[in-house]
Design an enzyme around this catalytic site. Structure first.
Site, PDB file in Angstrom:
ATOM      1  N   CYS A  10     -27.839   4.498 -19.381  1.00 51.34           N
ATOM      2  CA  CYS A  10     -27.904   5.884 -19.831  1.00 51.34           C
ATOM      3  C   CYS A  10     -29.335   6.383 -19.948  1.00 51.34           C
ATOM      4  O   CYS A  10     -30.283   5.627 -19.763  1.00 51.34           O
ATOM      5  CB  CYS A  10     -27.254   6.008 -21.200  1.00 51.34           C
ATOM      6  N   ASN A 110     -29.261   3.400 -24.889  1.00 55.17           N
ATOM      7  CA  ASN A 110     -29.325   2.978 -23.493  1.00 55.17           C
ATOM      8  C   ASN A 110     -29.442   1.462 -23.488  1.00 55.17           C
ATOM      9  O   ASN A 110     -30.406   0.926 -24.028  1.00 55.17           O
ATOM     10  CB  ASN A 110     -30.539   3.616 -22.807  1.00 55.17           C
ATOM     11  N   CYS A 245     -36.424  -4.617 -16.958  1.00 55.74           N
ATOM     12  CA  CYS A 245     -35.403  -4.556 -15.900  1.00 55.74           C
ATOM     13  C   CYS A 245     -36.049  -4.147 -14.583  1.00 55.74           C
ATOM     14  O   CYS A 245     -36.486  -3.011 -14.406  1.00 55.74           O
ATOM     15  CB  CYS A 245     -34.325  -3.529 -16.270  1.00 55.74           C
ATOM     16  N   TYR A 251     -34.303   0.923  -8.024  1.00 51.42           N
ATOM     17  CA  TYR A 251     -33.320   1.981  -7.773  1.00 51.42           C
ATOM     18  C   TYR A 251     -33.170   2.991  -8.904  1.00 51.42           C
ATOM     19  O   TYR A 251     -33.049   4.184  -8.672  1.00 51.42           O
ATOM     20  CB  TYR A 251     -31.951   1.342  -7.504  1.00 51.42           C
ATOM     21  N   CYS A 391     -24.857  -7.870 -13.866  1.00 54.34           N
ATOM     22  CA  CYS A 391     -25.787  -7.493 -14.930  1.00 54.34           C
ATOM     23  C   CYS A 391     -25.001  -7.270 -16.213  1.00 54.34           C
ATOM     24  O   CYS A 391     -24.003  -6.557 -16.216  1.00 54.34           O
ATOM     25  CB  CYS A 391     -26.542  -6.220 -14.562  1.00 54.34           C
ATOM     26  N   CYS A 442     -36.910  -8.971 -15.971  1.00 53.39           N
ATOM     27  CA  CYS A 442     -35.584  -9.542 -15.868  1.00 53.39           C
ATOM     28  C   CYS A 442     -35.158  -9.335 -14.422  1.00 53.39           C
ATOM     29  O   CYS A 442     -35.059  -8.208 -13.960  1.00 53.39           O
ATOM     30  CB  CYS A 442     -34.582  -8.860 -16.798  1.00 53.39           C
ATOM     31  N   CYS A 445     -30.145 -10.328 -11.857  1.00 52.75           N
ATOM     32  CA  CYS A 445     -29.184  -9.943 -10.820  1.00 52.75           C
ATOM     33  C   CYS A 445     -29.508 -10.612  -9.480  1.00 52.75           C
ATOM     34  O   CYS A 445     -28.648 -10.719  -8.622  1.00 52.75           O
ATOM     35  CB  CYS A 445     -29.088  -8.427 -10.695  1.00 52.75           C
TER      36      CYS A 445
HETATM   37  P1  5GP Z   1     -23.255  -0.159  -1.039  1.00 50.01           P
HETATM   38  O1  5GP Z   1     -23.518  -0.258   0.436  1.00 50.01           O
HETATM   39  O2  5GP Z   1     -23.634  -1.393  -1.753  1.00 50.01           O
HETATM   40  O3  5GP Z   1     -21.866   0.307  -1.320  1.00 50.01           O
HETATM   41  O4  5GP Z   1     -24.184   1.011  -1.603  1.00 50.01           O
HETATM   42  C1  5GP Z   1     -25.577   0.902  -1.514  1.00 50.01           C
HETATM   43  C2  5GP Z   1     -26.150   2.166  -2.086  1.00 50.01           C
HETATM   44  O5  5GP Z   1     -25.867   2.246  -3.482  1.00 50.01           O
HETATM   45  C3  5GP Z   1     -27.643   2.272  -1.935  1.00 50.01           C
HETATM   46  O6  5GP Z   1     -27.919   3.511  -1.314  1.00 50.01           O
HETATM   47  C4  5GP Z   1     -28.184   2.263  -3.342  1.00 50.01           C
HETATM   48  O7  5GP Z   1     -29.237   3.214  -3.454  1.00 50.01           O
HETATM   49  C5  5GP Z   1     -27.015   2.651  -4.184  1.00 50.01           C
HETATM   50  N1  5GP Z   1     -27.014   1.968  -5.497  1.00 50.01           N
HETATM   51  C6  5GP Z   1     -27.742   0.931  -5.913  1.00 50.01           C
HETATM   52  N2  5GP Z   1     -27.449   0.594  -7.183  1.00 50.01           N
HETATM   53  C7  5GP Z   1     -26.512   1.435  -7.618  1.00 50.01           C
HETATM   54  C8  5GP Z   1     -25.834   1.609  -8.876  1.00 50.01           C
HETATM   55  O8  5GP Z   1     -26.059   0.897  -9.863  1.00 50.01           O
HETATM   56  N3  5GP Z   1     -24.945   2.622  -8.940  1.00 50.01           N
HETATM   57  C9  5GP Z   1     -24.710   3.432  -7.864  1.00 50.01           C
HETATM   58  N4  5GP Z   1     -23.817   4.399  -8.002  1.00 50.01           N
HETATM   59  N5  5GP Z   1     -25.323   3.309  -6.695  1.00 50.01           N
HETATM   60  C10 5GP Z   1     -26.223   2.317  -6.553  1.00 50.01           C
HETATM   61 MG    MG Z   2     -29.065   5.057  -2.173  1.00 46.50          MG
END
Ligand code: 5GP
Ligand code: MG
Length: 465
Positions: A10, A110, A245, A251, A391, A442, A445
């Site tokens: 969050c 958070n 983290c 990301y 995680c 950390c 993952c």
């Molecule tokens: P996947 O191919 O694994 O389904 O999606 C990869 C995409 O998910 C990447 O573009 C990445 O930026 C995005 N992503 C990475 N971590 C997370 C997360 O924790 N939540 C969401 N919604 N998207 C994520």
């Molecule tokens: Mg993405």
């Protein structure tokens, strides 16, 4: 998939001593929207009373003009909650407010606690009633049960009993704003100032929008009490090793923020440069998967001297609320959001840079669309190592099974996703690319080495399977 887990990734924002506390919190939350799209809320203290407005949806949906009115008061905290399917519940929206013997308190959290079941079972056996499924509620129960006089001492009592990751804000009827970060410092939390008013936020991008000046990070294990008499810093807990983290840099955080002492954009570009050094390949152009892959792709292109092209265009008007009712297939949703430019990529050998692969499902569909647009070769490069472990500290993958890299080799993933080559950044390369030398992260993952034991969570999941 276990959608019933509360999602705790969050964004939080708080302000003390400003006549426009409500509006500034609204603006702060707006800029932290990427940290949570499920619900939003603002609590304001006025004449010893805490009032709260919260609802499901984006900040501008919950606080749309005419829907919710301005709340007077000079102290305020706000919260945005992460969006995933399944656990969307208004009762889990924050700030969460309770009235107890000593007054009222609002909490915005958070992070994710890992030792809640035992503590909660004990309280329930004692007759406590829990209104939500959030671990944050446990914290206010513990505060209410403390016999200490001062609210900050009650907070210390409570935090001394919990384990896991937390960046917290409390608004109390004693006219105090209290900020706290767990001893490992998993989640970011920054302190800033607007003239004589103090602000606290998950990320510094919330300071830019509110014209706040960054002062410093709230330190791991630190409790900062902001009141009429100024700012008091307390460090009541034994020192622990830091575990920032690393996924925030990869990301989660916004690229225009500075967290953990470094800039996120520059960190991501560095990851891309390192990726190019580790995994060069002959190709005609570097493409990113917008927006999260843009920065590493720029770094890769600069390092490899292969031109960067915006060959995939993102539709910025695709919101969750629009997609979901019409989404007949996942493919349609992914296609609606991202569209390749055939004229740019047709017949070309492309390097696709992506920040991470989590479940692999969206990547597979995206690669299919690139093939349909006529690309000759796809070389996918990922700016972090394979995500193999869940995680338990606040990022939204809680089970091994949902992570494609936990049960598949890189070659197998390449086949599933449909690319000619797939390479991930090394763990060493990722750590080397971080902006501040000597920072302890950390990276559980990627490595499975959890800085805070998570047995309880793991066994809880096993039981619920
Ligand atoms: P996947 O191919 O694994 O389904 O999606 C990869 C995409 O998910 C990447 O573009 C990445 O930026 C995005 N992503 C990475 N971590 C997370 C997360 O924790 N939540 C969401 N919604 N998207 C994520
Ligand atoms: Mg993405």
């Amino acid at each position: 998939m276990n959608n019933h887990y509360p999602k705790e990734a969050c964004g939080i924002f708080g302000i003390f001593g400003h006549k426009n506390a409500y509006e500034l919190t609204y603006l702060g939350l707006y800029s932290l929207q990427h940290r949570g799209q499920e619900s939003a809320g603002i609590a304001v203290l006025n004449e010893g009373k805490i009032t709260c407005q919260k609802g499901m949806g984006l900040v501008n949906e919950v606080f749309s003009p005419g829907k919710l009115n301005f709340l007077p008061g000079s102290v305020s905290i706000g919260h945005v909650r992460y969006s995933t399917t399944g656990s969307s519940m208004i009762k889990n929206a924050q700030p969460f407010i309770v009235n107890y013997q000593q007054g009222s308190i609002a909490i915005a959290h958070n992070g994710n606690l890992v030792n809640t079941s035992k503590l909660q079972n004990k309280l329930v056996a004692d007759g406590a009633i829990f209104q939500t499924t959030m671990d944050s509620e446990l914290i206010v129960h513990l505060i209410a049960r403390s016999r200490k006089n001062k609210v900050e001492d009650r907070v210390i009592d409570a935090l001394g009993r919990i384990k896991g990751s937390y960046s917290l804000l409390f608004l109390t009827s004693e006219n105090k704003l209290i900020a706290a970060r767990d001893p490992h410092g998993f989640k970011p939390l920054c302190l800033g100032k607007i003239n004589d008013s103090y602000v606290v936020a998950s990320e510094t991008c919330a300071f830019d929008i509110t014209n706040a000046k960054y002062i410093r990070d709230i330190e791991p294990g630190e409790i900062v009490v902001i009141g009429k008499d100024g700012v008091k810093s307390i460090k009541p807990f034994p020192k622990a090793s830091h575990s920032f983290c690393i996924f925030e840099y990869i990301y989660f955080a916004r690229p225009d923020s500075n967290i953990f002492g470094g800039n996120v954009y520059l960190a991501r570009k560095n990851l891309g440069r390192q990726l190019a050094k580790e995994w060069p390949v002959e190709a005609d152009m570097v493409l990113s998967i917008p927006d999260s892959g843009n920065y590493a792709a720029l770094g890769y292109s600069e390092e490899s001297k292969i031109p960067f092209e915006m060959g995939i265009i993102r539709n910025h008007y695709v919101g969750r609320t629009f997609i979901q009712p019409f989404q007949r297939s996942r493919d349609l949703g992914v296609k609606l959001k991202l569209n390749p430019i055939n004229e740019v990529i047709k017949g070309k050998r492309i390097i696709v840079v992506e920040d991470s692969i989590v479940r692999g499902t969206t990547s597979r569909i995206r690669m299919k669309t690139l093939r349909e647009a006529g690309v000759k070769e796809i070389h996918m490069r990922i700016s972090c190592p394979p995500l193999r472990y869940p995680c338990f500290y606040g990022i939204d993958f809680h089970t091994k099974e949902e992570l494609i890299a936990s049960s598949n080799s890189v070659n197998k993933i390449a086949k599933i996703i449909g690319v000619d080559s797939l390479c991930y950044l090394s763990l060493e390369g990722m750590l080397k690319s971080m902006p501040v030398e000597g920072t302890n992260f950390c990276a559980a993952c990627f490595t499975g080495e959890y800085p805070v034991p998570t047995k309880e969570k793991i066994s809880k999941y096993d039981l619920e399977k």
